[in-house]
Design a protein around this motif. Structure first.
Motif, PDB file in Angstrom:
ATOM      1  N   ALA A   1       0.932  -1.039   0.267  1.00 57.56           N
ATOM      2  CA  ALA A   1       0.069   0.046  -0.071  1.00 57.56           C
ATOM      3  C   ALA A   1       1.053   1.165   0.045  1.00 57.56           C
ATOM      4  N   VAL A   2       0.877   2.124  -0.946  1.00 62.08           N
ATOM      5  CA  VAL A   2       1.645   3.434  -0.987  1.00 62.08           C
ATOM      6  C   VAL A   2       0.899   4.496  -0.610  1.00 62.08           C
ATOM      7  N   SER A   3      -0.394   4.627  -1.173  1.00 66.07           N
ATOM      8  CA  SER A   3      -0.931   6.139  -0.813  1.00 66.07           C
ATOM      9  C   SER A   3      -1.508   6.129   0.501  1.00 66.07           C
ATOM     10  N   ASP A   4      -1.838   7.202   0.935  1.00 63.61           N
ATOM     11  CA  ASP A   4      -2.292   7.335   2.425  1.00 63.61           C
ATOM     12  C   ASP A   4      -3.717   6.483   2.455  1.00 63.61           C
ATOM     13  N   ALA A   5      -4.545   6.697   1.245  1.00 64.39           N
ATOM     14  CA  ALA A   5      -5.954   6.091   1.135  1.00 64.39           C
ATOM     15  C   ALA A   5      -5.548   4.650   1.327  1.00 64.39           C
ATOM     16  N   SER A   6      -4.633   4.051   0.492  1.00 64.26           N
ATOM     17  CA  SER A   6      -4.585   2.665   0.462  1.00 64.26           C
ATOM     18  C   SER A   6      -3.979   2.140   1.911  1.00 64.26           C
ATOM     19  N   VAL A   7      -3.205   2.881   2.410  1.00 64.99           N
ATOM     20  CA  VAL A   7      -2.863   2.386   3.730  1.00 64.99           C
ATOM     21  C   VAL A   7      -3.866   2.392   4.989  1.00 64.99           C
ATOM     22  N   ARG A   8      -4.802   3.595   4.820  1.00 69.49           N
ATOM     23  CA  ARG A   8      -6.066   3.584   5.565  1.00 69.49           C
ATOM     24  C   ARG A   8      -6.824   2.323   5.369  1.00 69.49           C
ATOM     25  N   ARG A   9      -7.015   1.968   4.078  1.00 66.19           N
ATOM     26  CA  ARG A   9      -7.906   1.046   3.742  1.00 66.19           C
ATOM     27  C   ARG A   9      -7.442  -0.448   3.900  1.00 66.19           C
ATOM     28  N   ALA A  10      -6.079  -0.614   4.039  1.00 67.69           N
ATOM     29  CA  ALA A  10      -5.579  -1.935   4.167  1.00 67.69           C
ATOM     30  C   ALA A  10      -5.797  -2.034   5.911  1.00 67.69           C
ATOM     31  N   GLY A  11      -5.622  -0.876   6.738  1.00 65.06           N
ATOM     32  CA  GLY A  11      -5.816  -1.131   8.207  1.00 65.06           C
ATOM     33  C   GLY A  11      -7.202  -1.322   8.543  1.00 65.06           C
ATOM     34  N   THR A  12      -8.078  -0.826   7.690  1.00 66.33           N
ATOM     35  CA  THR A  12      -9.433  -1.087   8.170  1.00 66.33           C
ATOM     36  C   THR A  12      -9.724  -2.566   7.559  1.00 66.33           C
ATOM     37  N   ARG A  13      -9.660  -3.049   6.427  1.00 64.86           N
ATOM     38  CA  ARG A  13     -10.256  -4.208   5.607  1.00 64.86           C
ATOM     39  C   ARG A  13      -9.106  -5.424   6.293  1.00 64.86           C
ATOM     40  N   LEU A  14      -7.929  -5.121   6.192  1.00 64.92           N
ATOM     41  CA  LEU A  14      -6.828  -6.195   6.459  1.00 64.92           C
ATOM     42  C   LEU A  14      -6.269  -5.823   7.614  1.00 64.92           C
ATOM     43  N   PRO A  15      -6.618  -5.519   8.934  1.00 66.61           N
ATOM     44  CA  PRO A  15      -5.960  -4.928  10.031  1.00 66.61           C
ATOM     45  C   PRO A  15      -4.809  -6.105  10.474  1.00 66.61           C
ATOM     46  N   ASP A  16      -4.917  -7.146  10.243  1.00 65.22           N
ATOM     47  CA  ASP A  16      -3.657  -8.248  10.523  1.00 65.22           C
ATOM     48  C   ASP A  16      -2.572  -8.416   9.365  1.00 65.22           C
TER      49      ASP A  16
ATOM     50  N   THR B   1     -18.546  -2.956  -9.587  1.00 67.09           N
ATOM     51  CA  THR B   1     -18.016  -1.404  -9.393  1.00 67.09           C
ATOM     52  C   THR B   1     -17.574  -1.638  -7.900  1.00 67.09           C
ATOM     53  N   PHE B   2     -16.711  -0.946  -7.727  1.00 68.20           N
ATOM     54  CA  PHE B   2     -16.046  -0.926  -6.117  1.00 68.20           C
ATOM     55  C   PHE B   2     -16.077   0.566  -5.520  1.00 68.20           C
ATOM     56  N   THR B   3     -16.432   0.625  -4.580  1.00 67.05           N
ATOM     57  CA  THR B   3     -16.620   2.220  -3.901  1.00 67.05           C
ATOM     58  C   THR B   3     -15.738   2.385  -2.926  1.00 67.05           C
ATOM     59  N   GLY B   4     -14.936   1.337  -2.225  1.00 61.89           N
ATOM     60  CA  GLY B   4     -14.288   1.427  -1.176  1.00 61.89           C
ATOM     61  C   GLY B   4     -14.842   1.577   0.217  1.00 61.89           C
ATOM     62  N   HIS B   5     -16.196   1.127   0.102  1.00 64.71           N
ATOM     63  CA  HIS B   5     -17.067   1.073   1.422  1.00 64.71           C
ATOM     64  C   HIS B   5     -17.349  -0.392   1.690  1.00 64.71           C
ATOM     65  N   GLU B   6     -18.232  -0.501   2.664  1.00 60.68           N
ATOM     66  CA  GLU B   6     -18.473  -1.738   3.248  1.00 60.68           C
ATOM     67  C   GLU B   6     -19.334  -2.817   2.131  1.00 60.68           C
ATOM     68  N   GLU B   7     -20.077  -1.780   1.338  1.00 62.67           N
ATOM     69  CA  GLU B   7     -21.047  -2.715   0.593  1.00 62.67           C
ATOM     70  C   GLU B   7     -20.317  -3.287  -0.770  1.00 62.67           C
ATOM     71  N   ASP B   8     -18.813  -3.036  -0.854  1.00 61.35           N
ATOM     72  CA  ASP B   8     -18.206  -3.871  -1.642  1.00 61.35           C
ATOM     73  C   ASP B   8     -18.143  -5.197  -1.394  1.00 61.35           C
ATOM     74  N   LEU B   9     -18.033  -5.671  -0.066  1.00 59.38           N
ATOM     75  CA  LEU B   9     -17.940  -7.163   0.313  1.00 59.38           C
ATOM     76  C   LEU B   9     -19.333  -7.796   0.008  1.00 59.38           C
ATOM     77  N   THR B  10     -20.440  -7.121   0.243  1.00 62.16           N
ATOM     78  CA  THR B  10     -21.678  -7.537   0.154  1.00 62.16           C
ATOM     79  C   THR B  10     -21.917  -7.932  -1.441  1.00 62.16           C
ATOM     80  N   ARG B  11     -21.654  -7.120  -2.413  1.00 60.28           N
ATOM     81  CA  ARG B  11     -21.760  -7.016  -3.580  1.00 60.28           C
ATOM     82  C   ARG B  11     -20.922  -8.240  -4.181  1.00 60.28           C
ATOM     83  N   LEU B  12     -19.843  -8.599  -3.643  1.00 58.68           N
ATOM     84  CA  LEU B  12     -19.132  -9.803  -4.135  1.00 58.68           C
ATOM     85  C   LEU B  12     -20.062 -10.915  -4.211  1.00 58.68           C
ATOM     86  N   GLY B  13     -20.837 -11.134  -3.289  1.00 58.12           N
ATOM     87  CA  GLY B  13     -21.780 -12.121  -3.337  1.00 58.12           C
ATOM     88  C   GLY B  13     -22.747 -12.411  -4.653  1.00 58.12           C
ATOM     89  N   ASN B  14     -22.948 -11.298  -5.046  1.00 59.99           N
ATOM     90  CA  ASN B  14     -23.913 -11.389  -6.444  1.00 59.99           C
ATOM     91  C   ASN B  14     -23.257 -11.104  -7.716  1.00 59.99           C
TER      92      ASN B  14
END
Length: 303
Positions: free
Chosen positions: A41-56, A130-143
């Motif tokens: 993760a390079v950008s600040d946004a990517s680092v934050r996203r990784a910390g939220t979705r993949l905290p371990d 399409t991916f937004t970066g929000h929680e609905e992304d994971l729900t949408r994967l199921g469809n």
């Protein structure tokens, strides 16, 4: 115990990079028991996203992620994919036998050739979503369906298993048809967004002025009157197209009403000539599909 089904093998997963797609797929794989040990993760946004979705997961350089992965997920933009693959191949960090999967819709496994040549197992696994970066992304994967391409039946079996684990539906896309597959998805989703946004601009212009008592003022913010007015109609039109096909065509173009179409063009042009040009182009394609009256086609072609 004899006769018991064995659980699928758990993989050590590395993700390059932690954008909207990579972080969502990484989180989906972790939910099924795979271990995402590292993320680039390079950008600040990517680092934050990784910390939220993949905290371990550890934030690591791309070469280190690649060197320790059993499944290496390349989720970079299309324009960066070939360069990343060449760089990893030149660095010699990908071990033979590593499953290397990219998420590009436009590319098959050919772009992974530099890594395939050193023993990697290449996969193209593209979520048609399409991916937004929000929680609905994971729900949408199921469809979602995933367009998968592999070098052989072993590769297809692995790709299919991964997609099913994430809750998606795997769909085989031949290597030579990846660009066609991607063009179709862009046309049916990205261009749909453009059409809707243009329609909303026109609606805002049409609704401008005093409204009903207590009614929300028309503005350009999402979720307003224009969106509420268009939403049920647009949703029904999409549903008709997907369920009824050609029979779902309706409106003045399909009916052959040249006067109505001319009036629409005259009304749209002062709002935005580019919007009117888009309406004209799409109306012509609709007329061709519908086999409508020649007068409508002549109008739209400018004769």
């Amino acid at each position: 115990m004899p006769g018991c089904d064995l659980p699928p093998a758990r993989l050590t997963v590395g993700v390059i990079s932690a954008g909207r797609v990579g972080s969502a797929l990484g989180a989906a794989l972790e939910r099924t028991g795979h271990v995402v040990f590292g993320v680039c993760a390079v950008s600040d946004a990517s680092v934050r996203r990784a910390g939220t979705r993949l905290p371990d997961s550890k934030i690591l350089p791309a070469e280190e992620v690649a060197a320790h992965s059993e499944l290496l997920l390349l989720a970079v933009p299309d324009i960066e994919l070939a360069g990343l693959v060449r760089g990893l191949a030149c660095a010699g960090v990908v071990r033979p036998g590593t499953i290397v999967a990219h998420t590009s819709g436009a590319n098959g496994i050919g772009v992974l050739a530099p890594l395939t040549e050193i023993g990697a197992l290449p996969l193209a696994i593209h979520p048609a979503m399409t991916f937004t970066g929000h929680e609905e992304d994971l729900t949408r994967l199921g469809n979602a369906c995933f367009g998968i391409t592999a070098a052989d039946e072993v590769g297809y079996a692995i790709a299919q298993s991964l997609v099913i684990e994430m809750g998606g539906e795997p769909v085989r896309v031949p290597e030579e048809h990846r660009q066609l597959y991607h063009a179709a998805l862009v046309h049916g989703s990205g261009h749909l967004l453009t059409v809707v946004l243009d329609a909303l601009d026109a609606l805002r212009a049409a609704l401008a002025g005093p409204g009903l008592l207590g009614q929300q003022t028309v503005d350009d913010q999402p979720g307003g009157l224009a969106e509420r007015l268009l939403a049920p109609l647009a949703s029904a039109a999409l549903d008709n197209a997907l369920r009824r096909g050609q029979a779902g065509l309706t409106g003045p173009v399909a009916r052959g009403d040249a006067d109505a179409v001319a009036a629409h063009l005259a009304a749209l042009t002062p709002v935005d000539p580019r919007l009117a040009a888009g309406y004209r182009g799409l109306s012509l394609r609709t007329a061709e599909r519908a086999g409508t009256a020649p007068a409508v086609i002549e109008l739209l072609e400018g004769h």
